[in-house]
Design an enzyme around this catalytic site. Structure first.
Site, PDB file in Angstrom:
ATOM      1  N   TYR A 123      32.053  33.785  -6.567  1.00  0.00           N
ATOM      2  CA  TYR A 123      32.677  33.918  -5.251  1.00  0.00           C
ATOM      3  C   TYR A 123      31.720  34.445  -4.193  1.00  0.00           C
ATOM      4  CZ  TYR A 123      37.220  32.959  -7.202  1.00  0.00           C
ATOM      5  OH  TYR A 123      38.278  32.350  -7.801  1.00  0.00           O
ATOM      6  N   LYS A 170      32.397  35.453 -21.009  1.00  0.00           N
ATOM      7  CA  LYS A 170      31.920  34.282 -21.746  1.00  0.00           C
ATOM      8  C   LYS A 170      30.449  34.561 -22.067  1.00  0.00           C
ATOM      9  CE  LYS A 170      32.590  29.923 -23.082  1.00  0.00           C
ATOM     10  NZ  LYS A 170      33.587  29.446 -24.026  1.00  0.00           N
ATOM     11  N   ASP A 203      38.100  31.827 -23.061  1.00  0.00           N
ATOM     12  CA  ASP A 203      38.938  30.713 -23.546  1.00  0.00           C
ATOM     13  C   ASP A 203      39.914  31.207 -24.614  1.00  0.00           C
ATOM     14  OD1 ASP A 203      36.494  31.155 -24.762  1.00  0.00           O
ATOM     15  OD2 ASP A 203      36.137  29.082 -25.347  1.00  0.00           O
ATOM     16  N   ASP A 227      40.691  35.702 -11.357  1.00  0.00           N
ATOM     17  CA  ASP A 227      41.503  34.858 -10.483  1.00  0.00           C
ATOM     18  C   ASP A 227      42.368  33.928 -11.331  1.00  0.00           C
ATOM     19  OD1 ASP A 227      42.487  33.628  -8.261  1.00  0.00           O
ATOM     20  OD2 ASP A 227      40.667  32.532  -7.755  1.00  0.00           O
TER      21      ASP A 227
END
Ligand code: NAD
Length: 334
Positions: A123, A170, A203, A227
């Site tokens: 972002y 991740k 995930d 988000d």
């Protein structure tokens, strides 16, 4: 008397803000609202969608509540919401998602809080066209921002009597950026032995949240995963219409629902006012008005449980205004 900056936003924002104000007024807490404008509609007047006067008002009052603001997709100006968080260094986004009895969902006892880093990651807007067929966005993660959000999350957990923090990442793939985020979270966790700490790959986290959301408590996330997961968590408890949020910095706090401007319903007295009303309840708590904050939450819960004055997304026929009025009446008579 509290002084609060209010930004109506666009799309369904203005009607939601108007009904929220009625509910807050029904608590008898004295608030002087300082209304300022931001978004596409003010570009012509001020030459920018986020005029300096908006930032100045929030810096002065320290507390603001806002309706959603539309961001053009692909081209056009950058998100006012993201800019606001960046300019005011509102580094911590807090998005609770809890079961409201009476809302049809697959689960019964959800009480999750997503804590999202708000200032960096993908972002940060570090993007460019390498050539006309190749685009790149830089994912920047810093030790400073990661440590700061981790501390915020642990302090939040202590203050709110939460038991566990799960860091989401991740780092198996993005070994440097997400690796650094996780390293900082782990370091901070050692200073809070009373709070359980674990981590999940994003995930797997999505799958776990859909299958066993009751196992989780506070989720500590970098910006993008936060988000996405906060919308997922909103979906677990009844959708965006019931999901409140808040953005905190060291100086200022800005309260806003998780949802966007839902432009197709603008001016139609259709959307659910719960998210903005619960955001106002979080704001009152922040202002030290605990009792009023609790009254609003209780009234929202009761109106939803009764199911007579609820909006379309909760299976009812009430409009935004009617649902908010029913909540305000409950608050006033409590
Ligand atoms: P959205 O949240 O506006 O809408 C997604 C879906 O949820 C739609 O079906 C909508 O009708 C529904 N919905 C949203 N709010 C609801 C409510 N209060 N009650 C019942 N249903 C509700 O998301 P979008 O369509 O992806 O985005 C629309 C615009 O809002 C975009 O320009 C986006 O950039 C902007 N946006 C702003 C913010 C913000 O101001 N903080 C946040 C998210 C999106």
């Amino acid at each position: 008397m509290h002084k609060v900056t209010v930004i109506p936003g666009d799309g369904t924002g203005p009607e939601l803000i108007q009904t929220m104000r009625k509910v807050v007024e029904s608590t008898q807490v004295e608030i002087e609202w300082e209304e300022v404008e931001a978004g596409a509609d003010v570009i012509e007047k001020y030459g920018t969608p986020l005029p300096e006067s908006v930032l100045a008002s929030i810096r002065k009052n320290k507390v603001a509540i806002k309706g959603p603001i539309t961001t053009p997709v692909g081209s056009g100006f950058r998100s006012v919401n993201v800019l606001l968080r960046k300019e005011l260094d509102l580094y911590a986004c807090v998005r609770p998602a809890f079961t409201l009895k009476g809302v049809k969902t697959f689960y019964e006892n959800i009480d999750l809080v997503v804590i999202r880093e708000n200032t960096e990651d993908l972002y940060a807007g570090i993007e460019r066209m390498v050539d006309k067929n190749t685009a790149e966005s830089i994912k920047r993660i810093t030790r400073r921002a990661s440590t700061r959000i981790a501390k915020f999350a642990f302090e939040y957990a202590v203050r709110e009597n939460r038991e566990k923090i799960t860091a989401v990442h991740k780092a198996n793939i993005m070994k440097y950026s997400d690796g650094l985020f996780l390293e900082c979270a782990r370091e901070v966790a050692t200073q809070y032995p009373q709070i359980k700490f674990e981590d999940r790959i994003v995930d797997n986290m999505c799958m776990q949240l859909v299958q066993k959301p009751e196992l989780y408590d506070v989720l500590l996330c970098p910006n993008l995963y936060g988000d996405i997961l906060s919308d997922l968590c909103a979906g677990l408890v009844g959708g965006l219409g019931v999901a409140p949020g808040a953005n905190f910095g060291d100086e200022c706090a800005v309260f806003e629902p998780v949802h966007g401007s839902a432009p197709k319903y603008a001016g139609k007295n259709k959307v659910n006012p719960t998210a903005i009303i619960l955001s106002a309840s979080l704001m009152l708590k922040h202002l030290g008005e605990e009792e009023a904050a609790k009254k609003i939450e209780k009234a929202v819960r009761e109106i939803i449980l009764e199911g007579k004055h609820v909006t379309y997304d909760l299976g009812g026929k009430a409009g935004t205004k009617e649902m908010a009025e029913a909540i305000a009446e409950k608050v006033a008579s409590s």
